[in-house]
Scaffold this motif. Structure first.
Motif, PDB file in Angstrom:
ATOM      1  N   VAL A 127      38.933  28.241  60.910  1.00 54.63           N
ATOM      2  CA  VAL A 127      39.777  29.434  60.817  1.00 54.63           C
ATOM      3  C   VAL A 127      40.944  29.149  59.887  1.00 54.63           C
ATOM      4  O   VAL A 127      41.635  28.135  60.041  1.00 54.63           O
ATOM      5  CB  VAL A 127      40.307  29.856  62.203  1.00 54.63           C
ATOM      6  CG1 VAL A 127      41.510  30.786  62.070  1.00 54.63           C
ATOM      7  CG2 VAL A 127      39.208  30.550  62.995  1.00 54.63           C
ATOM      8  N   THR A 128      41.131  30.012  58.908  1.00 51.51           N
ATOM      9  CA  THR A 128      42.266  29.909  57.990  1.00 51.51           C
ATOM     10  C   THR A 128      43.097  31.171  58.154  1.00 51.51           C
ATOM     11  O   THR A 128      42.574  32.279  58.037  1.00 51.51           O
ATOM     12  CB  THR A 128      41.790  29.769  56.529  1.00 51.51           C
ATOM     13  OG1 THR A 128      40.800  30.776  56.246  1.00 51.51           O
ATOM     14  CG2 THR A 128      41.180  28.402  56.288  1.00 51.51           C
ATOM     15  N   GLN A 129      44.369  31.019  58.420  1.00 54.27           N
ATOM     16  CA  GLN A 129      45.252  32.149  58.699  1.00 54.27           C
ATOM     17  C   GLN A 129      46.027  32.546  57.454  1.00 54.27           C
ATOM     18  O   GLN A 129      46.888  31.795  56.986  1.00 54.27           O
ATOM     19  CB  GLN A 129      46.190  31.799  59.851  1.00 54.27           C
ATOM     20  CG  GLN A 129      45.449  31.484  61.141  1.00 54.27           C
ATOM     21  CD  GLN A 129      46.373  31.058  62.276  1.00 54.27           C
ATOM     22  OE1 GLN A 129      47.478  30.564  62.049  1.00 54.27           O
ATOM     23  NE2 GLN A 129      45.909  31.249  63.505  1.00 54.27           N
ATOM     24  N   TYR A 130      45.718  33.734  56.925  1.00 55.38           N
ATOM     25  CA  TYR A 130      46.294  34.200  55.667  1.00 55.38           C
ATOM     26  C   TYR A 130      47.663  34.851  55.862  1.00 55.38           C
ATOM     27  O   TYR A 130      47.915  35.966  55.410  1.00 55.38           O
ATOM     28  CB  TYR A 130      45.350  35.198  55.007  1.00 55.38           C
ATOM     29  CG  TYR A 130      44.068  34.586  54.504  1.00 55.38           C
ATOM     30  CD1 TYR A 130      43.894  34.259  53.154  1.00 55.38           C
ATOM     31  CD2 TYR A 130      43.003  34.340  55.380  1.00 55.38           C
ATOM     32  CE1 TYR A 130      42.708  33.714  52.688  1.00 55.38           C
ATOM     33  CE2 TYR A 130      41.813  33.782  54.927  1.00 55.38           C
ATOM     34  CZ  TYR A 130      41.673  33.467  53.583  1.00 55.38           C
ATOM     35  OH  TYR A 130      40.496  32.926  53.133  1.00 55.38           O
ATOM     36  N   HIS A 186      50.246  29.741  56.585  1.00 55.17           N
ATOM     37  CA  HIS A 186      48.861  29.576  56.129  1.00 55.17           C
ATOM     38  C   HIS A 186      48.220  28.344  56.798  1.00 55.17           C
ATOM     39  O   HIS A 186      47.752  27.431  56.128  1.00 55.17           O
ATOM     40  CB  HIS A 186      48.794  29.468  54.608  1.00 55.17           C
ATOM     41  CG  HIS A 186      49.001  30.796  53.916  1.00 55.17           C
ATOM     42  ND1 HIS A 186      50.233  31.412  53.874  1.00 55.17           N
ATOM     43  CD2 HIS A 186      48.141  31.620  53.272  1.00 55.17           C
ATOM     44  CE1 HIS A 186      50.131  32.555  53.211  1.00 55.17           C
ATOM     45  NE2 HIS A 186      48.871  32.713  52.847  1.00 55.17           N
ATOM     46  N   SER A 222      45.503  26.157  59.037  1.00 54.12           N
ATOM     47  CA  SER A 222      44.045  26.069  59.095  1.00 54.12           C
ATOM     48  C   SER A 222      43.633  25.248  60.311  1.00 54.12           C
ATOM     49  O   SER A 222      44.347  24.338  60.727  1.00 54.12           O
ATOM     50  CB  SER A 222      43.502  25.406  57.822  1.00 54.12           C
ATOM     51  OG  SER A 222      43.940  26.088  56.668  1.00 54.12           O
ATOM     52  N   ARG A 256      40.172  25.676  66.487  1.00 52.67           N
ATOM     53  CA  ARG A 256      40.473  27.028  66.021  1.00 52.67           C
ATOM     54  C   ARG A 256      40.830  27.947  67.202  1.00 52.67           C
ATOM     55  O   ARG A 256      40.371  27.746  68.330  1.00 52.67           O
ATOM     56  CB  ARG A 256      39.270  27.612  65.273  1.00 52.67           C
ATOM     57  CG  ARG A 256      38.089  27.939  66.180  1.00 52.67           C
ATOM     58  CD  ARG A 256      36.993  28.686  65.433  1.00 52.67           C
ATOM     59  NE  ARG A 256      35.949  29.139  66.332  1.00 52.67           N
ATOM     60  CZ  ARG A 256      34.787  28.534  66.514  1.00 52.67           C
ATOM     61  NH1 ARG A 256      34.507  27.417  65.838  1.00 52.67           N
ATOM     62  NH2 ARG A 256      33.897  29.031  67.356  1.00 52.67           N
ATOM     63  N   THR A 275      44.378  38.709  62.409  1.00 53.07           N
ATOM     64  CA  THR A 275      44.974  37.750  61.481  1.00 53.07           C
ATOM     65  C   THR A 275      45.018  36.353  62.093  1.00 53.07           C
ATOM     66  O   THR A 275      44.809  35.362  61.394  1.00 53.07           O
ATOM     67  CB  THR A 275      46.406  38.175  61.076  1.00 53.07           C
ATOM     68  OG1 THR A 275      47.190  38.390  62.258  1.00 53.07           O
ATOM     69  CG2 THR A 275      46.390  39.442  60.259  1.00 53.07           C
ATOM     70  N   THR A 276      45.282  36.274  63.381  1.00 53.38           N
ATOM     71  CA  THR A 276      45.299  34.974  64.058  1.00 53.38           C
ATOM     72  C   THR A 276      43.922  34.323  64.025  1.00 53.38           C
ATOM     73  O   THR A 276      43.803  33.100  63.909  1.00 53.38           O
ATOM     74  CB  THR A 276      45.746  35.136  65.528  1.00 53.38           C
ATOM     75  OG1 THR A 276      47.084  35.654  65.554  1.00 53.38           O
ATOM     76  CG2 THR A 276      45.718  33.805  66.264  1.00 53.38           C
ATOM     77  N   GLY A 304      41.809  34.607  61.665  1.00 52.28           N
ATOM     78  CA  GLY A 304      41.400  34.272  60.300  1.00 52.28           C
ATOM     79  C   GLY A 304      40.983  35.426  59.419  1.00 52.28           C
ATOM     80  O   GLY A 304      40.424  35.204  58.340  1.00 52.28           O
ATOM     81  N   GLN A 319      41.795  38.181  56.787  1.00 54.85           N
ATOM     82  CA  GLN A 319      42.831  38.464  55.789  1.00 54.85           C
ATOM     83  C   GLN A 319      43.040  39.967  55.647  1.00 54.85           C
ATOM     84  O   GLN A 319      42.085  40.715  55.415  1.00 54.85           O
ATOM     85  CB  GLN A 319      42.428  37.876  54.426  1.00 54.85           C
ATOM     86  CG  GLN A 319      43.434  38.141  53.334  1.00 54.85           C
ATOM     87  CD  GLN A 319      42.906  37.811  51.953  1.00 54.85           C
ATOM     88  OE1 GLN A 319      43.528  38.155  50.947  1.00 54.85           O
ATOM     89  NE2 GLN A 319      41.769  37.145  51.882  1.00 54.85           N
TER      90      GLN A 319
END
Length: 254
Positions: A118-121, A125, A127, A133, A207-208, A210, A212
């Motif tokens: 999971v990457t949080q934009y 930011h 990861s 995750r 958003t949490t 991942g 965007q």
């Protein structure tokens, strides 16, 4: 259960002759994940490969050549990542590390989905790897015949990385890939639960997890084919209009 290792990436085109991102070391990637490529001073990099690279975001300034990052800072990030191997594809140069304290897993941004990361934009930011995750606290798994409200294909009968639920109505289920596409096109102005219309809690959780959500107008807003749909009908079409102001003013007066 940990995702299986794989070699290579289907988005990559070896020996294509195209410029490669110095961070993910790939020329062709999913732009929805990595963003656009920019090149200057002999360096090429994807927008979000820069934002997610370990420790690089704090060096962003208005004068930076690559999306606000100086060439020196980017080169330093590349050097630090050269000794790290991606836990997904096994290749060197993994610039992104799991934000969980004590976790040593690193990965390339294009490998994130294959590794169920999971990457949080937003914000810092951050990861996270597949183990650490954030997960949705679904009260119940989808029933056997539940379909994605966006593509109408089955979502399966269990919760997973690829299956998500609206935290507001708890009735809408969708695939991660489907809600991600919806968010990218709808952006902040039109992104909400397709079923109940939930906004604040829905957006916060997405958003949490991942997803965007670009800060801009919807992608279709400036589409010429969409413009007629935004126009209001301003004339009464009744056979006999009884409004004293006339047909042309009936719509404005309600």
């Amino acid at each position: 259960m940990m995702p299986s290792m794989f070699q290579g990436n289907e988005e990559e085109a070896p020996n294509s002759g195209e410029p490669e991102c110095v961070l993910c070391r790939r020329a062709r990637v999913n732009p929805d994940t990595c963003g656009q490529m920019v090149a200057t001073g002999g360096l090429c990099a994807h927008q979000f490969c820069l934002f997610f690279a370990d420790g690089l975001l704090e060096w962003r300034t208005p004068l930076g050549e690559l999306f606000g990052f100086s060439l020196h800072a980017v080169q330093h990030a590349v050097q630090l990542a050269d000794q790290k191997h991606c836990f997904v594809c096994g290749e060197r140069g993994a610039t992104i590390s799991c934000a969980q304290t004590g976790c040593e897993r690193s990965f390339h941004l294009p490998c994130a989905e294959d590794g169920e990361c999971v990457t949080q934009y937003f914000g810092q930011h951050r990861s996270f790897c597949w183990e650490h995750r954030p997960r949705q606290a679904a009260e119940a798994a989808p029933s056997q015949n539940t379909s994605c409200v966006i593509c109408l294909e089955p979502v399966g009968d269990s919760t997973s990385y690829h299956t998500m639920m609206c935290p507001v109505c708890k009735q809408a289920w969708f695939h991660r890939g489907c809600i991600r596409k919806h968010a990218l096109h709808a952006a902040t102005m039109r992104f909400f639960c397709p079923v109940c219309g939930g906004r604040t809690q829905f957006r916060s959780q997405m958003t949490t997890l991942g997803i965007q959500i670009p800060v801009r107008r919807p992608s279709w807003w400036d589409d010429e084919d969409y413009q007629p749909l935004r126009e209001r009908h301003r004339r009464c079409d009744a056979k006999m209009c009884i409004y004293l102001g006339g047909r042309e003013r009936a719509q404005e007066a309600g």
